[in-house]
Design an enzyme around this catalytic site. Structure first.
Site, PDB file in Angstrom:
ATOM      1  N   SER A 102       0.841  -1.202   0.000  1.00  0.00           N
ATOM      2  CA  SER A 102       0.000   0.000   0.000  1.00  0.00           C
ATOM      3  C   SER A 102       0.876   1.252   0.000  1.00  0.00           C
ATOM      4  O   SER A 102       1.995   1.224   0.533  1.00  0.00           O
ATOM      5  CB  SER A 102      -0.852  -0.013   1.269  1.00  0.00           C
ATOM      6  OG  SER A 102      -1.420   1.252   1.492  1.00  0.00           O
ATOM      7  N   TYR A 122      -0.550  -0.818  10.128  1.00  0.00           N
ATOM      8  CA  TYR A 122      -0.757  -1.165   8.716  1.00  0.00           C
ATOM      9  C   TYR A 122       0.451  -0.768   7.863  1.00  0.00           C
ATOM     10  O   TYR A 122       0.886  -1.529   6.992  1.00  0.00           O
ATOM     11  CB  TYR A 122      -2.023  -0.450   8.245  1.00  0.00           C
ATOM     12  CG  TYR A 122      -2.467  -0.754   6.839  1.00  0.00           C
ATOM     13  CD1 TYR A 122      -2.958  -2.006   6.484  1.00  0.00           C
ATOM     14  CD2 TYR A 122      -2.435   0.237   5.851  1.00  0.00           C
ATOM     15  CE1 TYR A 122      -3.397  -2.272   5.191  1.00  0.00           C
ATOM     16  CE2 TYR A 122      -2.881  -0.013   4.558  1.00  0.00           C
ATOM     17  CZ  TYR A 122      -3.358  -1.270   4.240  1.00  0.00           C
ATOM     18  OH  TYR A 122      -3.785  -1.518   2.960  1.00  0.00           O
TER      19      TYR A 122
HETATM   20  N1  NAD Z   1      -8.761  -0.354  -1.175  1.00  0.00           N
HETATM   21  C1  NAD Z   1      -7.642   0.323  -1.122  1.00  0.00           C
HETATM   22  O1  NAD Z   1      -7.608   1.551  -1.370  1.00  0.00           O
HETATM   23  C2  NAD Z   1      -6.342  -0.355  -0.782  1.00  0.00           C
HETATM   24  C3  NAD Z   1      -5.179   0.417  -0.792  1.00  0.00           C
HETATM   25  C4  NAD Z   1      -3.951  -0.181  -0.513  1.00  0.00           C
HETATM   26  C5  NAD Z   1      -3.898  -1.534  -0.246  1.00  0.00           C
HETATM   27  N2  NAD Z   1      -5.059  -2.268  -0.212  1.00  0.00           N
HETATM   28  C6  NAD Z   1      -4.924  -3.692   0.097  1.00  0.00           C
HETATM   29  O2  NAD Z   1      -5.608  -4.446  -0.866  1.00  0.00           O
HETATM   30  C7  NAD Z   1      -6.064  -5.668  -0.277  1.00  0.00           C
HETATM   31  C8  NAD Z   1      -7.555  -5.860  -0.574  1.00  0.00           C
HETATM   32  O3  NAD Z   1      -8.294  -4.818   0.047  1.00  0.00           O
HETATM   33  P1  NAD Z   1      -9.743  -4.349  -0.443  1.00  0.00           P
HETATM   34  O4  NAD Z   1      -9.690  -2.884  -0.587  1.00  0.00           O
HETATM   35  O5  NAD Z   1     -10.203  -5.176  -1.588  1.00  0.00           O
HETATM   36  O6  NAD Z   1     -10.594  -4.657   0.882  1.00  0.00           O
HETATM   37  P2  NAD Z   1     -12.045  -5.367   1.067  1.00  0.00           P
HETATM   38  O7  NAD Z   1     -12.371  -5.165   2.496  1.00  0.00           O
HETATM   39  O8  NAD Z   1     -12.984  -4.893   0.021  1.00  0.00           O
HETATM   40  O9  NAD Z   1     -11.741  -6.909   0.757  1.00  0.00           O
HETATM   41  C9  NAD Z   1     -10.857  -7.637   1.563  1.00  0.00           C
HETATM   42  C10 NAD Z   1     -11.335  -9.069   1.635  1.00  0.00           C
HETATM   43  O10 NAD Z   1     -10.392  -9.779   2.465  1.00  0.00           O
HETATM   44  C11 NAD Z   1     -11.118 -10.601   3.350  1.00  0.00           C
HETATM   45  N3  NAD Z   1     -10.338 -10.825   4.554  1.00  0.00           N
HETATM   46  C12 NAD Z   1      -9.981  -9.930   5.505  1.00  0.00           C
HETATM   47  N4  NAD Z   1      -9.304 -10.539   6.469  1.00  0.00           N
HETATM   48  C13 NAD Z   1      -9.199 -11.843   6.129  1.00  0.00           C
HETATM   49  C14 NAD Z   1      -8.615 -12.979   6.719  1.00  0.00           C
HETATM   50  N5  NAD Z   1      -8.023 -12.903   7.907  1.00  0.00           N
HETATM   51  N6  NAD Z   1      -8.692 -14.167   6.075  1.00  0.00           N
HETATM   52  C15 NAD Z   1      -9.323 -14.270   4.880  1.00  0.00           C
HETATM   53  N7  NAD Z   1      -9.938 -13.234   4.285  1.00  0.00           N
HETATM   54  C16 NAD Z   1      -9.867 -12.036   4.902  1.00  0.00           C
HETATM   55  C17 NAD Z   1     -12.408  -9.847   3.643  1.00  0.00           C
HETATM   56  O11 NAD Z   1     -13.440 -10.729   4.100  1.00  0.00           O
HETATM   57  C18 NAD Z   1     -12.719  -9.215   2.291  1.00  0.00           C
HETATM   58  O12 NAD Z   1     -13.575 -10.015   1.511  1.00  0.00           O
HETATM   59  C19 NAD Z   1      -5.722  -5.583   1.201  1.00  0.00           C
HETATM   60  O13 NAD Z   1      -4.500  -6.245   1.445  1.00  0.00           O
HETATM   61  C20 NAD Z   1      -5.558  -4.100   1.415  1.00  0.00           C
HETATM   62  O14 NAD Z   1      -4.740  -3.817   2.537  1.00  0.00           O
HETATM   63  C21 NAD Z   1      -6.259  -1.715  -0.486  1.00  0.00           C
END
Ligand code: NAD
Length: 278
Positions: free
Chosen positions: A154, A167
């Site tokens: 991220s 984080y």
């Molecule tokens: N959305 C953003 O702007 C953003 C930015 C930087 C990084 N990220 C990273 O991208 C990745 C995906 O995030 P997202 O935005 O799609 O979030 P989201 O919340 O939409 O989806 C994340 C999914 O991961 C699942 N999850 C969470 N903890 C879990 C666990 N312990 N075991 C199994 N499943 C689990 C959740 O149930 C969910 O379905 C993450 O690693 C997040 O840190 C997202």
């Protein structure tokens, strides 16, 4: 005839019930990969699986938290049992649990490290033996077959972000993991890279008042999201392309590191963030 770049490859994706993980699964499956879908929430994981099947893709599911100590073995074994291989691993599952440092508890710090750092470590450790075995056999047959690991980081890790000391530490730790494994696994022809997302429209970046996002950590429910004022400021002042990214655009960034065109690229981090740089 369209050539699908990942025909027959076996891809494992964590946190694939929603958001970016779901988009990654759809993208890899549309390029011909057979996908093992994980999420801690069974309903959303099955929805992703159904969407892939409806598009004539092949999927298996491995439900449960990536933080369970035996999850890595179970995940890799699911891929071996269902499809007989492990070609692509995307460590995507995660959530945020924010506080300024003086208010952050040990539990809060550790929970975020567990999901973003320890879980990918265990999954990759579980994959090491089958990958070594496949690579040895392919080398004996004189074939060079590239496998792919994509760890998700991220901009919060690369640049820091107030309220996210847990984080940002975790998301920088996966960069170190990526670089070390690129060195350890080069001889097995595994490309290990990292995609750092900027601000992508998922429940993680929904206004926090909407209360849409929640994960279970032990008996607790952790709600996450961002302050609405921050979203406006981000889009107008910090993102050069002027808006948040879609999950599909995020998934395209991951796909770059899964495609054969990146076979000679390893140990790298790219930011998929609409122009945010460091
Ligand atoms: N959305 C953003 O702007 C953003 C930015 C930087 C990084 N990220 C990273 O991208 C990745 C995906 O995030 P997202 O935005 O799609 O979030 P989201 O919340 O939409 O989806 C994340 C999914 O991961 C699942 N999850 C969470 N903890 C879990 C666990 N312990 N075991 C199994 N499943 C689990 C959740 O149930 C969910 O379905 C993450 O690693 C997040 O840190 C997202």
């Amino acid at each position: 005839m369209t050539v699908r770049k990942l025909e027959g490859k076996v891809a494992l994706v964590t946190g694939a019930g929603r958001g970016i993980g779901q988009a990654i699964v759809k993208k890899l499956a549309s390029e011909g990969a057979r996908v093992v879908i994980n999420d801690m929430d069974e309903g959303p994981a099955n929805e992703t699986a159904d969407a892939v099947r409806a598009a004539r893709g092949e999927v298996a599911t491995c439900i449960g938290s990536v933080t369970a100590p035996d999850f890595g073995e179970r995940f890799v074994q699911t891929a071996l049992d269902a499809f007989g291989g492990v070609d692509i691993i995307v460590n995507n599952a995660g959530f945020t649990w924010d506080s300024v440092i003086q208010k952050m508890t040990d539990e809060q710090f550790q929970a975020v490290m567990d999901v973003h750092v320890t879980a990918p470590f265990r999954i990759l450790r579980a994959a090491a033996e089958p990958i070594r075995r496949f690579a040895k056999q392919e080398a004996e047959e004189g074939r060079e077959v590239f496998r792919k690991v994509v760890n998700i980081s991220s901009v919060s890790g690369l640049g820091g972000n107030p309220g996210q000391v847990n984080y940002s530490a975790a998301k920088m730790a996966v960069v170190g993991m990526t670089k070390t494994l690129a060195k350890e696994w080069g001889r097995y022809r595994v490309n290990v890279n990292c995609v750092a997302f900027g601000f992508i429209q998922t429940r993680m970046t929904q206004p926090i008042e909407a209360g849409a996002a929640a994960v279970k950590v032990g008996d607790r429910e952790i709600r996450y999201g961002v302050q609405p004022k921050l979203i406006e400021a981000l889009e107008t002042q910090q993102i050069p392309l002027g808006r948040m990214g879609t999950p599909e655009e995020a998934a395209d960034g991951v796909y770059l590191f899964c495609a054969p065109e990146s076979n000679y690229v390893s140990g790298q981090v790219i930011t998929v963030g609409g122009g945010i740089t460091f």
